[in-house]
Design a protein around this motif. Structure first.
Motif, PDB file in Angstrom:
ATOM      1  N   GLN A   1      25.616  62.736 -83.348  1.00 33.79           N
ATOM      2  CA  GLN A   1      24.495  63.115 -84.382  1.00 33.79           C
ATOM      3  C   GLN A   1      23.216  62.743 -84.168  1.00 33.79           C
ATOM      4  O   GLN A   1      22.379  63.574 -84.201  1.00 33.79           O
ATOM      5  CB  GLN A   1      25.075  62.270 -85.522  1.00 33.79           C
ATOM      6  N   GLY A   2      23.034  61.539 -83.566  1.00 33.90           N
ATOM      7  CA  GLY A   2      21.595  60.976 -83.172  1.00 33.90           C
ATOM      8  C   GLY A   2      21.219  62.077 -82.023  1.00 33.90           C
ATOM      9  O   GLY A   2      19.865  62.369 -82.126  1.00 33.90           O
ATOM     10  N   TYR A   3      21.793  62.399 -80.839  1.00 38.68           N
ATOM     11  CA  TYR A   3      21.387  62.944 -79.832  1.00 38.68           C
ATOM     12  C   TYR A   3      21.180  64.508 -80.255  1.00 38.68           C
ATOM     13  O   TYR A   3      20.130  65.018 -80.021  1.00 38.68           O
ATOM     14  CB  TYR A   3      21.799  62.754 -78.694  1.00 38.68           C
ATOM     15  N   SER A   4      21.974  64.918 -81.157  1.00 40.52           N
ATOM     16  CA  SER A   4      21.891  66.324 -81.784  1.00 40.52           C
ATOM     17  C   SER A   4      20.679  66.479 -82.747  1.00 40.52           C
ATOM     18  O   SER A   4      19.779  67.384 -82.495  1.00 40.52           O
ATOM     19  CB  SER A   4      23.015  66.865 -82.231  1.00 40.52           C
ATOM     20  N   GLU A   5      20.332  65.346 -83.534  1.00 40.98           N
ATOM     21  CA  GLU A   5      19.190  65.332 -84.062  1.00 40.98           C
ATOM     22  C   GLU A   5      17.803  65.315 -83.357  1.00 40.98           C
ATOM     23  O   GLU A   5      16.897  66.057 -83.744  1.00 40.98           O
ATOM     24  CB  GLU A   5      19.363  64.461 -85.314  1.00 40.98           C
ATOM     25  N   ALA A   6      17.931  64.710 -82.241  1.00 40.56           N
ATOM     26  CA  ALA A   6      16.762  64.517 -81.335  1.00 40.56           C
ATOM     27  C   ALA A   6      16.464  65.883 -80.754  1.00 40.56           C
ATOM     28  O   ALA A   6      15.332  66.583 -80.683  1.00 40.56           O
ATOM     29  CB  ALA A   6      17.120  63.426 -80.089  1.00 40.56           C
ATOM     30  N   LEU A   7      17.533  66.782 -80.458  1.00 38.42           N
ATOM     31  CA  LEU A   7      17.191  68.157 -79.986  1.00 38.42           C
ATOM     32  C   LEU A   7      16.740  68.931 -80.927  1.00 38.42           C
ATOM     33  O   LEU A   7      15.622  69.703 -80.877  1.00 38.42           O
ATOM     34  CB  LEU A   7      18.719  68.679 -79.584  1.00 38.42           C
ATOM     35  N   ILE A   8      17.329  68.896 -82.477  1.00 37.23           N
ATOM     36  CA  ILE A   8      16.844  69.742 -83.493  1.00 37.23           C
ATOM     37  C   ILE A   8      15.461  69.227 -83.688  1.00 37.23           C
ATOM     38  O   ILE A   8      14.425  70.131 -84.126  1.00 37.23           O
ATOM     39  CB  ILE A   8      17.592  69.341 -84.639  1.00 37.23           C
TER      40      ILE A   8
END
Length: 588
Positions: free
Chosen positions: A371-378
Motif C-alpha cells: 500500500q505504501g509503495y503503491s501510494e508513492a507511485l500514485i
C-alpha cells in the motif's frame, strides 16, 4: 451349647412342666393314700363298733373274728378297769396304753370316741373306736376296738407313686427331646440357609415335606420365597452394577464419586490415572485424601449445594471438571465429579488463535508495504527511473512473499487434513543429495556461505517420494543458509543405520535457544523473534518446519533437532529405506 439352642430350651421347658405336674400329682396322691387308708380303717372299726353296740353280739366271737383281720378289742368295766375275761389284747400293757388314748368320759356319756395314737410299749401307730356297751350283768361299760396302722403297705404305695413319677419324667425327657428336635429341625435348616445367604450364597433353600403343612412349614415356604426374591434382587443389582461398571470403564471421561466427608468411594480408569498424578510418593492409596484442586471444588459444592464447573491444570495437562452434589432422601450424601482431558482442545484452540494472529501479522506487513509503495507511485513521490524501479522491486518481492505464504498455508492445511498424495519411486540417494546441494550453491555464494554434501558409500536405492523429500531438504537448507552468517558453512549428510537412512542438515549459524527447541516445528513459530527484514530481503513465513514434519511423518519417518546458541544447528531426518506401498495408496 445345646442348652442355649431352641431345642434345649424347648426340651427343658417340657421336662420342667411335666416334672412339676408329676411332683404335684405325687404329693396329692400320697396325701390321698393317707386319707383313704385311714378312712378305710376308721370305717371298718366304726362299723364293727356300731354292730356290737346296737345288736349286742357275742364279744368272744367278735374277738376271734377280729384277730383274723388284726383287729383287737379291750372291754372296760364300770370302774374303768379292763375286763380280762373278754379282752384279748396283745399284752396287758398294750391294753393299758390303749385306754390312755381314750377319753372315757365321752364314752360313759353314750358318745362314740374315735382317734389315732401311738402305743408307748410297742411304738405301734393304731386307730381306735370306743363305744358304750352294757355288760352281762347290765352294768355300763365300754368296748374299744383298735387296729395297728400298717405303714409298710402305705410306704410301698408311695414308693410306687414315686417310681411311676420318675419313669414318667424319664420317658418325658426322651419324648420331649425327640419332639423338640422334630419341631425345631426346620428352624435349624432355616438357620443354616440364612448363614449361607449371609455368606453370599443366595441359592440356599429349605426343604419342605409335602405332608407337613403346619405353621413351621408355612414359615419355611415364606423363607424360601424371601430367599428367592432376595436372590433375584441381588442378581438384578449385580447386573446393574456390572452394567454401570462397564459403562464407567468404557467412558473416556473420568468419573469420581465422593461421600459426604470427601472420601473417594468409586472411580473409573481415567479417574485413576488423574488421581495417580496427585498421589504422593510412597502413598499407594489415593483415596486417603482428595487432591487439593478437587478438594476446593468439593468444599464449594458442599457449601453452596450446586453444580460447579471449572478447569484444573497439573503437569502440563488441563482437565475440564464438572462436580455436582448427590442427595439421598433430601440429604446431601456426597458429590460426583466428571472431568475430561481438554489439553489437546485447549492447545488446538490456542493454535487457532495464534494461527489467525500470525497470518494477520504476516499479511499485514507486506500489505502495508504494498500500500505504501503503491501510494508513492500514485503520488509521484519517486521521480527518477531508479527510484521507480526500486519501489517496483519491493512491491514484486512482497507480492511474491504473500504468494509463497498463501501456497504454504494451503499446503499445510491439506497436510493437516490428511490429504498428502504420495508418489513413491526408486531413488539414488547419492545423486539426489548432490543435485540438491548444487541447487543451493549459487544462493549460498551470494551470502558468503559454503554448502557441501557428505554422502556415505554404498547407500542402497531407496523408495521415497522424490519431490516431497526434496521439499524437506529445500526448507531445511534454505533455513540454514538464512540463519548462517557470512563465512559460515552448511553441510548436508546422508548415511545409513540399520533399516533407516538419515539425512542431516548442519549449519554454523546463530543456533536456537534450548527453550525454543520443543516448538520449532509448530506453525509460525520463529526462534529468532528479534530479526527484521531489510529492504530487498525476504524473511521466512514460519511454516517451513511444520511442513517438513508433516512430509517426513507421511514417509513413516521422524525429524529431530539439536542446537547450541552461537555454535549452530543440526536437523536430522530419519526415513525408512523403503516406504510401504500401502502409504502410496492412501491419501494421508
Amino acid at each position: 451349647m445345646i442348652l442355649r439352642s431352641v431345642v434345649g430350651k424347648l426340651w427343658l421347658t417340657i421336662i420342667l412342666l411335666v416334672s412339676i405336674v408329676l411332683i404335684a400329682l405325687s404329693l396329692f396322691l400320697n396325701q390321698q393314700v393317707d386319707k383313704s387308708y385311714n378312712r378305710t380303717h376308721k370305717h371298718n372299726l366304726e362299723r364293727l363298733a356300731n354292730e356290737v353296740k346296737t345288736k349286742h353280739v357275742n364279744l368272744n366271737q367278735v374277738q376271734e373274728v377280729g384277730r383274723i383281720f388284726d383287729t383287737y378289742m379291750v372291754v372296760v368295766g364300770p370302774n374303768g378297769t379292763v375286763d380280762t375275761s373278754i379282752s384279748k389284747p396283745s399284752t396287758p400293757q398294750e391294753a393299758e396304753d390303749v385306754l390312755q388314748l381314750v377319753d372315757m368320759n365321752q364314752v360313759r356319756q353314750g358318745k362314740q370316741f374315735t382317734g389315732t395314737g401311738k402305743i408307748n410299749s410297742t411304738g405301734h401307730e393304731i386307730m381306735f373306736v370306743a363305744v358304750p356297751y352294757s355288760l352281762k350283768n347290765g352294768a355300763p361299760g365300754a368296748v374299744v376296738f383298735y387296729q395297728q396302722l400298717n405303714e409298710s403297705i402305705e410306704e410301698d404305695i408311695k414308693k410306687w407313686i414315686l417310681y411311676s413319677a420318675l419313669i414318667a419324667i424319664a420317658l418325658t425327657t426322651i419324648f420331649a427331646f425327640f419332639l423338640s428336635s422334630r419341631i425345631t429341625q426346620p428352624l435349624i435348616q432355616m438357620k443354616k440357609a440364612a448363614e449361607k445367604i449371609a455368606r453370599g450364597d443366595f441359592s440356599a433353600r429349605v426343604r419342605v415335606r409335602e405332608h407337613e403343612r403346619d405353621e413351621i412349614a408355612d414359615l419355611t415356604l415364606t423363607f424360601n420365597r424371601m430367599a428367592g426374591q432376595l436372590d433375584d434382587l441381588v442378581n438384578m443389582l449385580s447386573h446393574e452394577k456390572e452394567q454401570l461398571t462397564s459403562i464407567l470403564r468404557s467412558m473416556t471421561d473420568g468419573v469420581i464419586t465422593l461421600n459426604a466427608k470427601g472420601k473417594v468411594i468409586m472411580t473409573n480408569p481415567p479417574a485413576d490415572r488423574l488421581l495417580a498424578i496427585f498421589r504422593e510418593p510412597g502413598n499407594l492409596s489415593f483415596k486417603a485424601t482428595l487432591p487439593p484442586p478437587l478438594k476446593e471444588f468439593f468444599d464449594t459444592v458442599v457449601k453452596e449445594e450446586k453444580e460447579i464447573v471449572g478447569d484444573i491444570t497439573e503437569q502440563g495437562r488441563t482437565w475440564a471438571v464438572v462436580m455436582a452434589p448427590l442427595y439421598a432422601r433430601g440429604q446431601l450424601r456426597g458429590a460426583v465429579a466428571v472431568f475430561r482431558d481438554v489439553t489437546e482442545e485447549r492447545r488446538l484452540d490456542k493454535m487457532r488463535k495464534d494461527f489467525v494472529a500470525n497470518v494477520s501479522h504476516e499479511l499485514r506487513t507486506p500489505l502495508a508495504m504494498l500500500q505504501g509503495y503503491s501510494e508513492a507511485l500514485i503520488d509521484d513521490i519517486a521521480q527518477s527511473p531508479e527510484e521507480i524501479k526500486e519501489i517496483a522491486q519491493v512491491i514484486n518481492e512482497e507480492s511474491m512473499r504473500m504468494g509463497r505464504l498463501v501456497r504454504e498455508l494451503l499446503d499445510l492445511a491439506r497436510m493437516e487434513a490428511g490429504h498428502i498424495q504420495m508418489h513413491l519411486s526408486h531413488l539414488d540417494v547419492t545423486q539426489f543429495i548432490q543435485r540438491v546441494v548444487r541447487k543451493f550453491q549459487a544462493l549460498a555464494r551470494e551470502r558468503g556461505v559454503e554448502v557441501t554434501g557428505e554422502v556415505a558409500e554404498n547407500l542402497p536405492i531407496v523408495r521415497w517420494d522424490e519431490d516431497k523429500i526434496e521439499q524437506v531438504l529445500t526448507n531445511l537448507i534454505d533455513n540454514a543458509i538464512r540463519h548462517t552468517p557470512e563465512g559460515g558453512a552448511v553441510t548436508v549428510r546422508a548415511f545409513q543405520s540399520g533399516k533407516h537412512i538419515f539425512l542431516e542438515v548442519e549449519d554454523t549459524g546463530t543456533g536456537i535457544p534450548e527453550e525454543d527447541l520443543p516448538f520449532v516445528f509448530e506453525r509460525f513459530y520463529k526462534a529468532d523473534k528479534a530479526r527484521t527484514r531489510g529492504k530487498g530481503k525476504s524473511g521466512g513465513t514460519g511454516l517451513g518446519l511444520s511442513i517438513v514434519k508433516h512430509l517426513v511423518n507421511a514417509h513413516l519417518g521422524n525429524v529431530t533437532v539439536r542446537s547450541q546458541v552461537g555454535k549452530g544447528t543440526v536437523f536430522s531426518v530419519q526415513l525408512p529405506v523403503e516406504v510401504p506401498e500401502e502409504v502410496e495408496a492412501v491419501k494421508m
